[in-house]
Motif scaffolding. Structure first.
Motif, PDB file in Angstrom:
ATOM      1  N   SER A  94       0.833  -1.207   0.000  1.00 37.16           N
ATOM      2  CA  SER A  94       0.000   0.000   0.000  1.00 37.16           C
ATOM      3  C   SER A  94       0.864   1.252   0.000  1.00 37.16           C
ATOM      4  N   ALA A  95       1.948   1.245   0.784  1.00 38.34           N
ATOM      5  CA  ALA A  95       2.848   2.401   0.845  1.00 38.34           C
ATOM      6  C   ALA A  95       3.500   2.655  -0.515  1.00 38.34           C
ATOM      7  N   ILE A  96       3.898   1.591  -1.184  1.00 35.86           N
ATOM      8  CA  ILE A  96       4.496   1.743  -2.514  1.00 35.86           C
ATOM      9  C   ILE A  96       3.469   2.278  -3.505  1.00 35.86           C
ATOM     10  N   SER A  97       2.248   1.744  -3.445  1.00 35.30           N
ATOM     11  CA  SER A  97       1.203   2.156  -4.377  1.00 35.30           C
ATOM     12  C   SER A  97       0.823   3.621  -4.200  1.00 35.30           C
ATOM     13  N   VAL A  98       0.714   4.075  -2.960  1.00 41.88           N
ATOM     14  CA  VAL A  98       0.335   5.466  -2.743  1.00 41.88           C
ATOM     15  C   VAL A  98       1.472   6.396  -3.155  1.00 41.88           C
ATOM     16  N   SER A  99       2.706   5.929  -3.051  1.00 40.06           N
ATOM     17  CA  SER A  99       3.839   6.731  -3.528  1.00 40.06           C
ATOM     18  C   SER A  99       3.762   6.916  -5.039  1.00 40.06           C
ATOM     19  N   VAL A 100       3.378   5.851  -5.731  1.00 43.48           N
ATOM     20  CA  VAL A 100       3.183   5.943  -7.181  1.00 43.48           C
ATOM     21  C   VAL A 100       2.076   6.952  -7.493  1.00 43.48           C
ATOM     22  N   GLY A 101       0.981   6.892  -6.729  1.00 43.41           N
ATOM     23  CA  GLY A 101      -0.125   7.817  -6.950  1.00 43.41           C
ATOM     24  C   GLY A 101       0.267   9.264  -6.737  1.00 43.41           C
ATOM     25  N   TYR A 247      -5.270   5.630 -14.530  1.00 42.21           N
ATOM     26  CA  TYR A 247      -4.988   4.373 -15.226  1.00 42.21           C
ATOM     27  C   TYR A 247      -3.484   4.145 -15.415  1.00 42.21           C
ATOM     28  N   THR A 248      -2.717   5.227 -15.522  1.00 35.93           N
ATOM     29  CA  THR A 248      -1.260   5.065 -15.560  1.00 35.93           C
ATOM     30  C   THR A 248      -0.759   4.503 -14.237  1.00 35.93           C
ATOM     31  N   GLY A 249      -1.289   5.033 -13.130  1.00 39.14           N
ATOM     32  CA  GLY A 249      -0.897   4.524 -11.816  1.00 39.14           C
ATOM     33  C   GLY A 249      -1.286   3.064 -11.634  1.00 39.14           C
ATOM     34  N   LEU A 250      -2.489   2.715 -12.069  1.00 30.70           N
ATOM     35  CA  LEU A 250      -2.933   1.322 -11.967  1.00 30.70           C
ATOM     36  C   LEU A 250      -2.040   0.406 -12.796  1.00 30.70           C
ATOM     37  N   PHE A 251      -1.673   0.856 -13.997  1.00 31.89           N
ATOM     38  CA  PHE A 251      -0.808   0.065 -14.869  1.00 31.89           C
ATOM     39  C   PHE A 251       0.570  -0.125 -14.230  1.00 31.89           C
ATOM     40  N   VAL A 253       1.462  -0.026 -11.035  1.00 32.96           N
ATOM     41  CA  VAL A 253       1.412  -0.915  -9.874  1.00 32.96           C
ATOM     42  C   VAL A 253       1.227  -2.368 -10.305  1.00 32.96           C
ATOM     43  N   LEU A 254       0.292  -2.599 -11.243  1.00 31.09           N
ATOM     44  CA  LEU A 254      -0.026  -3.967 -11.648  1.00 31.09           C
ATOM     45  C   LEU A 254       1.099  -4.620 -12.450  1.00 31.09           C
ATOM     46  N   PHE A 255       1.708  -3.865 -13.364  1.00 35.08           N
ATOM     47  CA  PHE A 255       2.661  -4.474 -14.296  1.00 35.08           C
ATOM     48  C   PHE A 255       4.123  -4.094 -14.057  1.00 35.08           C
ATOM     49  N   VAL A 256       4.370  -3.253 -13.061  1.00 38.36           N
ATOM     50  CA  VAL A 256       5.759  -2.908 -12.723  1.00 38.36           C
ATOM     51  C   VAL A 256       6.054  -3.233 -11.261  1.00 38.36           C
ATOM     52  N   ILE A 257       5.263  -2.662 -10.334  1.00 34.28           N
ATOM     53  CA  ILE A 257       5.529  -2.859  -8.905  1.00 34.28           C
ATOM     54  C   ILE A 257       5.307  -4.311  -8.492  1.00 34.28           C
ATOM     55  N   TYR A 258       4.159  -4.872  -8.852  1.00 32.42           N
ATOM     56  CA  TYR A 258       3.883  -6.258  -8.458  1.00 32.42           C
ATOM     57  C   TYR A 258       4.917  -7.231  -9.025  1.00 32.42           C
ATOM     58  N   PRO A 259       5.308  -7.111 -10.309  1.00 35.87           N
ATOM     59  CA  PRO A 259       6.366  -8.002 -10.800  1.00 35.87           C
ATOM     60  C   PRO A 259       7.683  -7.858 -10.043  1.00 35.87           C
ATOM     61  N   ILE A 260       8.024  -6.631  -9.626  1.00 33.36           N
ATOM     62  CA  ILE A 260       9.245  -6.439  -8.840  1.00 33.36           C
ATOM     63  C   ILE A 260       9.135  -7.170  -7.504  1.00 33.36           C
ATOM     64  N   VAL A 261       7.951  -7.066  -6.862  1.00 26.13           N
ATOM     65  CA  VAL A 261       7.736  -7.769  -5.595  1.00 26.13           C
ATOM     66  C   VAL A 261       7.854  -9.279  -5.798  1.00 26.13           C
ATOM     67  N   LEU A 262       7.286  -9.772  -6.874  1.00 29.54           N
ATOM     68  CA  LEU A 262       7.347 -11.208  -7.158  1.00 29.54           C
ATOM     69  C   LEU A 262       8.778 -11.670  -7.385  1.00 29.54           C
ATOM     70  N   ARG A 263       9.513 -10.962  -8.233  1.00 29.85           N
ATOM     71  CA  ARG A 263      10.882 -11.367  -8.539  1.00 29.85           C
ATOM     72  C   ARG A 263      11.786 -11.277  -7.314  1.00 29.85           C
ATOM     73  N   LEU A 267       9.718 -15.493  -7.234  1.00 32.11           N
ATOM     74  CA  LEU A 267       8.529 -16.039  -7.883  1.00 32.11           C
ATOM     75  C   LEU A 267       8.479 -15.619  -9.347  1.00 32.11           C
ATOM     76  N   LYS A 268       8.074 -16.538 -10.206  1.00 32.72           N
ATOM     77  CA  LYS A 268       7.957 -16.252 -11.633  1.00 32.72           C
ATOM     78  C   LYS A 268       6.784 -15.307 -11.887  1.00 32.72           C
ATOM     79  N   ILE A 269       7.048 -14.255 -12.629  1.00 30.39           N
ATOM     80  CA  ILE A 269       6.023 -13.256 -12.918  1.00 30.39           C
ATOM     81  C   ILE A 269       4.921 -13.839 -13.800  1.00 30.39           C
ATOM     82  N   SER A 270       5.319 -14.573 -14.818  1.00 27.31           N
ATOM     83  CA  SER A 270       4.335 -15.127 -15.749  1.00 27.31           C
ATOM     84  C   SER A 270       3.385 -16.091 -15.052  1.00 27.31           C
ATOM     85  N   SER A 271       3.895 -16.880 -14.102  1.00 26.49           N
ATOM     86  CA  SER A 271       3.038 -17.829 -13.388  1.00 26.49           C
ATOM     87  C   SER A 271       1.989 -17.102 -12.558  1.00 26.49           C
ATOM     88  N   TYR A 272       2.388 -15.990 -11.958  1.00 23.61           N
ATOM     89  CA  TYR A 272       1.425 -15.233 -11.151  1.00 23.61           C
ATOM     90  C   TYR A 272       0.285 -14.707 -12.012  1.00 23.61           C
TER      91      TYR A 272
END
Length: 468
Positions: A94-101, A247-251, A253-263, A267-272
């Protein structure tokens, strides 16, 4: 027969086409003025009925799944550790996401780019406060039910009657189930008949759930079709920069921040994304984290390899308190927008307050989840005019689709990450997601699920200890 994912895509495409047809047909004249045409009404009925069915199955599913998970855990200390790690990762993401916002709000300057004026705003009829946490946490009854009565007015403005609607509070159901599950463990053998009955009820509820889930392609058609027919895109003109920032912020978080957290957690990004996509996709069209909850829990367990004992607790909790779209990105950019519209300069302290409300406010408003609640809480905490809410309501449904998708993505992400860090994730299952058959439950699998639920493990042998 196409796979479940293909059916969803077909429903989405057909829904878009029917939505544009309904939009082109326009409203029709009725006795009380203009009303929606028959196609829009049909799409709305199909979509809303599907979401209603999903929501109807949520209370018994959450209750029986959590009681069963505690009965399987058998050691509350282990559950407490997992709960603590879950809440910690809720806060981190949440802290990372609000920073992006906040960053995108300062970059896009959505208020300065809008043609709207303060005079066009209006205060909302309700909102969120910091006292809502206690109201949402403490059950008013053992079913977690609530009722709201609203007055109906006639054409002359006089009261013509009253209607009462019944709703449920998922957070309260979580609390009730936790208490009853722990109590059943403390009672010991005397509670075995109750635990066995609960497991049997869970197996039956899961079977009913999958009958409902199989209607998802049809529900997708109705939901996306009605959204296009009802809202179109004309309302975006004066708020185009604001919507683009959201929508830029949502994109990001979903396709940049979350993959970084997974890696960073191995964890494999594609599997998630392969595993969680059915829930993310349904969340986008349904605009309901609670309505998507059964699907989110299913993909978290089956596709992502999170143990059922942990997922049945973490996912319902996340559905009420983990909202990176609604509670982090959206209120951050919206607060900056409102401040710019009203000519108010925000200080560093104000930006820190936005971050604080995002991280803590989701729990504070868990009984009244929603973007509007979080927005009013953020604005009131900063001392910004609540009339700014009225400026954003017009395009809220369009933004809500993306917000809810990110909410649900985070609700599946955190349990997966915690399970991996605690050594209880089935990594082989996580890595072997079948993209052609993500979500179809055949009869063999259903029997296996029921056998697994009904077969109660020995009290002293079952615990979610890390893999050795």
């Amino acid at each position: 027969m196409p796979s479940f994912s293909v059916q969803i895509v077909l429903g989405l495409v057909l829904g878009v086409l029917l939505g544009w047809v309904a939009l082109s047909m326009g409203p029709v004249d009725g006795p009380d003025g203009e009303t929606a045409n028959w196609l829009t009404t049909t799409l709305d009925t199909i979509g809303s009925s599907f979401v209603t069915l999903l929501k109807a199955i949520v209370p018994p599913l959450v209750f029986t799944a959590i009681v069963a998970s505690i009965a399987n855990l058998r050691q509350v200390t282990n559950a407490a550790r997992l709960a603590g790690q879950t809440l910690l990762w809720f806060a981190i993401t949440s802290a990372i996401s609000v920073s992006v916002g906040i960053g995108l709000g300062l970059l896009f300057q959505p208020g300065n780019a809008s043609s709207l004026t303060p005079a066009e705003g209006s205060e909302p009829s309700g909102g969120g406060t910091w006292l809502d946490f206690l109201d949402g946490l403490i059950p008013g009854n053992y079913l977690g039910l609530g009722a709201r009565t609203s007055l109906e007015t006639g054409a002359d403005g006089s009261a013509s009657g009253a209607s009462t609607s019944i709703s449920f509070n998922v957070l309260q159901i979580v609390v009730i189930a936790l208490v009853i599950g722990i109590a059943a463990l403390k009672v010991g053998r005397k509670a075995d008949p109750f635990i066995d009955l609960n497991r049997s009820a869970l197996a039956v509820i899961q079977k009913v759930l999958w009958w409902v889930i199989r209607l998802a392609p049809l529900g997708t058609l109705g939901l996306i079709g009605n959204a296009i027919a009802t809202y179109g895109w004309d309302l975006l003109a004066p708020l185009g920069t604001f919507a683009l920032a959201i929508y830029t912020g949502l994109f990001v978080v979903l396709f940049v921040i979350y993959p970084i957290v997974l890696r960073s957690n191995g964890l494999k990004i594609s599997s998630y994304f392969k595993g969680a996509w059915p829930a993310i996709q349904l969340a986008f069209v349904s605009r309901s984290s609670i309505g998507t909850l059964p699907v989110t829990q299913r993909v978290t367990e089956r596709n992502l390899g999170v143990p059922r004992e942990y997922a049945s607790f973490a996912v319902p909790l996340a559905a009420t308190t983990k909202m990176d779209g609604c509670a982090s990105i959206y209120p951050a950019i919206s607060a900056i927008f409102v401040a710019q519209i009203f000519g108010i300069d925000l200080s560093i302290t104000d930006y820190l307050l936005i971050a604080f409300v995002s991280v803590v406010g989701s729990a504070a408003t868990a009984g009244l989840t929603g973007a509007l609640v979080m927005l009013t809480l953020t604005l009131s905490t900063l001392g910004l005019p609540l009339a700014g809410v009225g400026l954003l309501i017009a395009i809220d449904p369009i933004l809500d689709m993306g917000r809810t998708a990110v909410n649900v993505a985070g609700q599946a992400l955190v349990p997966t990450v915690v399970a991996k860090r605690e050594g209880i994730l089935d990594v082989e299952q996580y890595d072997s997601v079948n993209t052609e058959d993500l979500f179809v439950e055949d009869d063999t699998d259903a029997d296996e699920v029921e056998d697994e639920v009904v077969a109660a493990p020995a009290a002293e042998e079952r615990d979610l200890e890390p893999a050795r």
